[in-house]
Motif scaffolding. Structure first.
Motif, short mmCIF file in Angstrom:
data_model
loop_
_atom_site.label_atom_id
_atom_site.label_comp_id
_atom_site.label_asym_id
_atom_site.label_seq_id
_atom_site.Cartn_x
_atom_site.Cartn_y
_atom_site.Cartn_z
N GLN A 36 0.80 -1.23 0.00
CA GLN A 36 0.00 0.00 0.00
C GLN A 36 0.84 1.28 0.00
O GLN A 36 0.29 2.37 0.14
CB GLN A 36 -0.95 0.02 1.20
CG GLN A 36 -0.29 0.09 2.57
CD GLN A 36 0.18 1.47 2.98
OE1 GLN A 36 -0.57 2.44 2.90
NE2 GLN A 36 1.42 1.56 3.43
N SER A 37 2.13 1.16 -0.21
CA SER A 37 3.01 2.32 -0.07
C SER A 37 2.68 3.44 -1.05
O SER A 37 2.99 4.61 -0.80
CB SER A 37 4.47 1.89 -0.25
OG SER A 37 4.87 1.03 0.79
N GLU A 38 2.04 3.11 -2.18
CA GLU A 38 1.71 4.15 -3.16
C GLU A 38 0.74 5.19 -2.61
O GLU A 38 0.67 6.30 -3.13
CB GLU A 38 1.12 3.54 -4.44
CG GLU A 38 2.09 2.73 -5.26
CD GLU A 38 2.11 1.27 -4.88
OE1 GLU A 38 2.69 0.46 -5.63
OE2 GLU A 38 1.51 0.92 -3.84
N VAL A 39 -0.03 4.83 -1.58
CA VAL A 39 -0.95 5.82 -1.00
C VAL A 39 -0.15 7.01 -0.48
O VAL A 39 -0.40 8.17 -0.85
CB VAL A 39 -1.80 5.20 0.13
CG1 VAL A 39 -2.72 6.26 0.74
CG2 VAL A 39 -2.63 4.03 -0.40
N LEU A 40 0.81 6.74 0.37
CA LEU A 40 1.64 7.80 0.94
C LEU A 40 2.50 8.47 -0.13
O LEU A 40 2.63 9.70 -0.16
CB LEU A 40 2.52 7.21 2.05
CG LEU A 40 3.53 8.15 2.72
CD1 LEU A 40 2.84 9.36 3.31
CD2 LEU A 40 4.31 7.40 3.80
N GLU A 41 3.06 7.66 -1.03
CA GLU A 41 3.92 8.21 -2.08
C GLU A 41 3.14 9.17 -2.98
O GLU A 41 3.65 10.24 -3.36
CB GLU A 41 4.52 7.08 -2.90
CG GLU A 41 5.53 6.23 -2.14
CD GLU A 41 5.89 4.94 -2.87
OE1 GLU A 41 5.32 4.70 -3.95
OE2 GLU A 41 6.74 4.19 -2.36
N THR A 42 1.90 8.80 -3.33
CA THR A 42 1.09 9.65 -4.20
C THR A 42 0.70 10.94 -3.48
O THR A 42 0.73 12.03 -4.07
CB THR A 42 -0.17 8.90 -4.66
OG1 THR A 42 0.22 7.70 -5.33
CG2 THR A 42 -1.02 9.75 -5.60
N LEU A 43 0.33 10.82 -2.23
CA LEU A 43 -0.03 12.02 -1.47
C LEU A 43 1.16 12.98 -1.37
O LEU A 43 1.00 14.20 -1.54
CB LEU A 43 -0.50 11.63 -0.06
CG LEU A 43 -1.92 11.07 0.02
CD1 LEU A 43 -2.17 10.46 1.40
CD2 LEU A 43 -2.95 12.15 -0.27
N GLU A 44 2.33 12.44 -1.15
CA GLU A 44 3.51 13.31 -1.06
C GLU A 44 3.81 13.96 -2.41
O GLU A 44 4.18 15.14 -2.48
CB GLU A 44 4.71 12.50 -0.57
CG GLU A 44 4.61 12.08 0.89
CD GLU A 44 5.73 11.17 1.33
OE1 GLU A 44 6.33 10.51 0.45
OE2 GLU A 44 6.02 11.12 2.54
N GLU A 83 1.61 14.66 -4.77
CA GLU A 83 0.55 15.62 -5.11
C GLU A 83 0.62 16.90 -4.28
O GLU A 83 0.03 17.90 -4.63
CB GLU A 83 -0.83 14.97 -4.93
CG GLU A 83 -1.16 13.91 -5.96
CD GLU A 83 -1.26 14.50 -7.36
OE1 GLU A 83 -1.94 15.53 -7.54
OE2 GLU A 83 -0.65 13.91 -8.28
N MET A 84 1.32 16.86 -3.17
CA MET A 84 1.49 18.03 -2.28
C MET A 84 0.16 18.75 -1.99
O MET A 84 -0.01 19.92 -2.30
CB MET A 84 2.51 19.00 -2.88
CG MET A 84 3.90 18.43 -2.99
SD MET A 84 5.16 19.62 -3.47
CE MET A 84 4.68 19.95 -5.17
#
Length: 364
Positions: free
Chosen positions: A34-42, A44-45
Motif C-alpha cells: 500500500q506504499s503508493e498511497v503515501l507516495e502519491t499524497l507526497e 501531489e502536495m
C-alpha cells in the motif's frame, strides 16, 4: 474542479480521492502493497492545493495515535497500512472506537500470518470484522472490488465515520490496491472551516471557545457502572448501523439454484466463472458483501431459502464462511474454496471447486 477521468492504481485512487473529498490529514507509514498511497499524497502536495496535512510518521503506532489526536479535534483524518502494520495499529483503533471518534483506516491486505508475503490476501477478515483489538467494539468495514470503488469508498467512509462517530475500515485486497483501471475522480470538496468543525462536532477537543467546560475525550472510565453505560451506548450505535448501512451486490440471483458468496476482487473472478457455468445451463448466482460489517445476513438468509447450496470463495483458509453459515443456519450445505500465501485463483479453479462440491449441478 470538476470530475476527472484517470488511469491509475487502486492505491493511487485512494490518495487522489482523499484530497478531493476534503480530508484534513493523512498520517501513515510505508509498507507493501500500500506504499503508493503515501507516495502519491507526497507527490501531489495537497498542503498547497487544499491545506491537507500529509505526514510520514516514525511508525505505525505513531501514525494511529496521530489519527486519534486529529479525530479528537473534529478533523477528517485517514491512515493506511497493510496487514502486519494494521496489527500494530489495533490498540489505537480500539481507543478511537471507544472514544466514539470518526476516522478512516485503509488496509490493503497481504498474506500472513506474521510478516508473511507481499502478495494479495483476504485473511484479515476476522481482524477487521470481529475486532482486532480488545473489548466489545465494531468497525464499519467496506470491501472495494474495483479501483473506482477504492476512490468512491473514501468519500463514503468519511460520511459514515462522521454520521456514527465511529471508525471505518476500507478492507481492500492487494489485487485492487495494485491493479490499474479507469477511475472517475470526484470534484474537489472544500475542507471544512474551523467554525464549521465547531458547529458540526460540538464534542471535539479543539479549544474551549464559548463553551462553559472543556471537552475531554478518553476511552478510560474506572467506574464500572459508568463503563457499562458507555458500552450500552456503543451497542445501541452498532444496532443502528446494522439496521441502516448494510450494502451488497447480487449477480444473476433471480433464478439461481446455487450461490457463490465472495467479496473484493475475488468476486470479480467468480463473476467470470458464473458466466461460464451459466453458458452450460447451470443456474448459479453471486452475492458480494460490500459491507463486511454490518454483514448482509438477512439477504443471504433469504437466498438460502430458495437455493440448493452455496460456495464461499475467499483468499484465505475460510473466514467469511463462518458468517455465511450463521446466516444460512443449516438450511443448505455451504462449502469453502480458498487459496493462501498470495495465490489468486482462476475462474477455472472456482468452477472446479463448485463441480467438486455440487456434482449434481453439472450432471443435471
Amino acid at each position: 474542479m470538476d470530475e476527472e477521468v484517470r488511469l491509475m492504481k487502486g492505491n493511487e485512487a485512494i490518495a487522489h480521492a482523499a484530497i478531493r473529498y476534503g480530508y484534513d490529514g493523512y498520517f501513515g507509514y510505508p509498507i507493501t502493497p500500500q506504499s503508493e498511497v503515501l507516495e502519491t499524497l507526497e507527490a501531489e502536495m495537497p498542503w498547497e492545493k487544499t491545506g491537507m496535512v500529509v505526514l510520514q510518521a516514525e511508525s505505525e503506532v505513531a501514525a494511529i495515535n496521530m489519527i486519534y489526536g486529529g479525530a479528537a479535534s473534529g478533523k477528517a483524518v485517514m491512515t493506511s497500512s497493510s496487514s502486519p502494520g494494521i496489527s500494530l495499529k489495533m490498540e489505537g483503533i480500539s481507543y478511537i472506537a471507544a472514544s466514539e471518534l470518526p476516522a478512516v483506516i485503509l488496509n490493503v491486505m497481504r498474506g500472513g500470518p506474521g510478516l508473511g508475503t507481499i502478495q494479495p490476501s483476504q485473511a484479515d477478515y476476522f481482524q477487521a470484522t470481529k475486532g482486532g483489538g480488545h473489548g466489545d467494539y465494531r468497525l464499519i468495514v467496506l470491501s472495494p472490488a474495483s479501483v473506482q470503488e477504492m476512490a468512491d469508498f473514501v468519500g463514503l467512509a468519511k460520511d459514515l465515520a462522521f454520521k456514527y462517530c465511529n471508525p471505518v475500515m476500507i478492507l481492500a485486497d492487494g489485487i485492487v490496491g495494485q491493479m490499474m483501471e479507469k477511475v472517475v475522480l470526484p470534484p474537489y470538496h472544500p475542507r471544512r472551516t474551523d467554525e464549521e468543525v465547531r458547529q458540526q462536532c460540538p464534542w471535539a477537543a479543539n479549544g474551549k471557545g464559548g463553551r462553559k467546560q472543556r471537552n475531554i475525550i478518553t476511552s478510560l472510565e474506572l467506574d464500572p457502572s459508568k463503563m457499562e453505560v458507555n458500552n450500552e451506548r456503543f451497542q445501541a450505535t452498532y444496532k443502528k448501523i446494522e439496521e441502516n448501512e448494510v450494502r451488497y451486490e447480487e449477480f444473476m440471483c433471480d433464478d439461481a439454484e446455487y450461490l457463490i458468496v465472495a467479496f473484493g476482487t475475488v468476486a470479480r473472478i467468480c463473476r467470470k466463472a458464473i458466466e461460464e457455468m451459466r453458458a452450460r445451463g447451470i443456474k448459479i448466482g453471486l452475492i458480494r458483501p460490500i459491507t463486511l460489517w454490518p454483514f448482509p445476513t438477512k439477504a443471504i438468509e433469504e437466498l438460502s431459502k430458495r437455493v440448493k447450496g452455496m460456495l464461499c470463495v475467499e483468499l484465505n483458509a475460510g473466514q467469511m464462511i463462518e458468517d455465511v453459515k450463521l446466516a444460512v443456519d443449516g438450511r443448505v450445505p455451504v462449502y469453502h474454496f480458498g487459496r493462501m500465501g498470495g495465490i489468486v485463483p482462476t475462474p477455472d479453479e472456482v468452477e472446479a471447486a463448485f463441480q467438486k462440491d455440487f456434482p449434481e449441478a453439472e450432471n443435471k
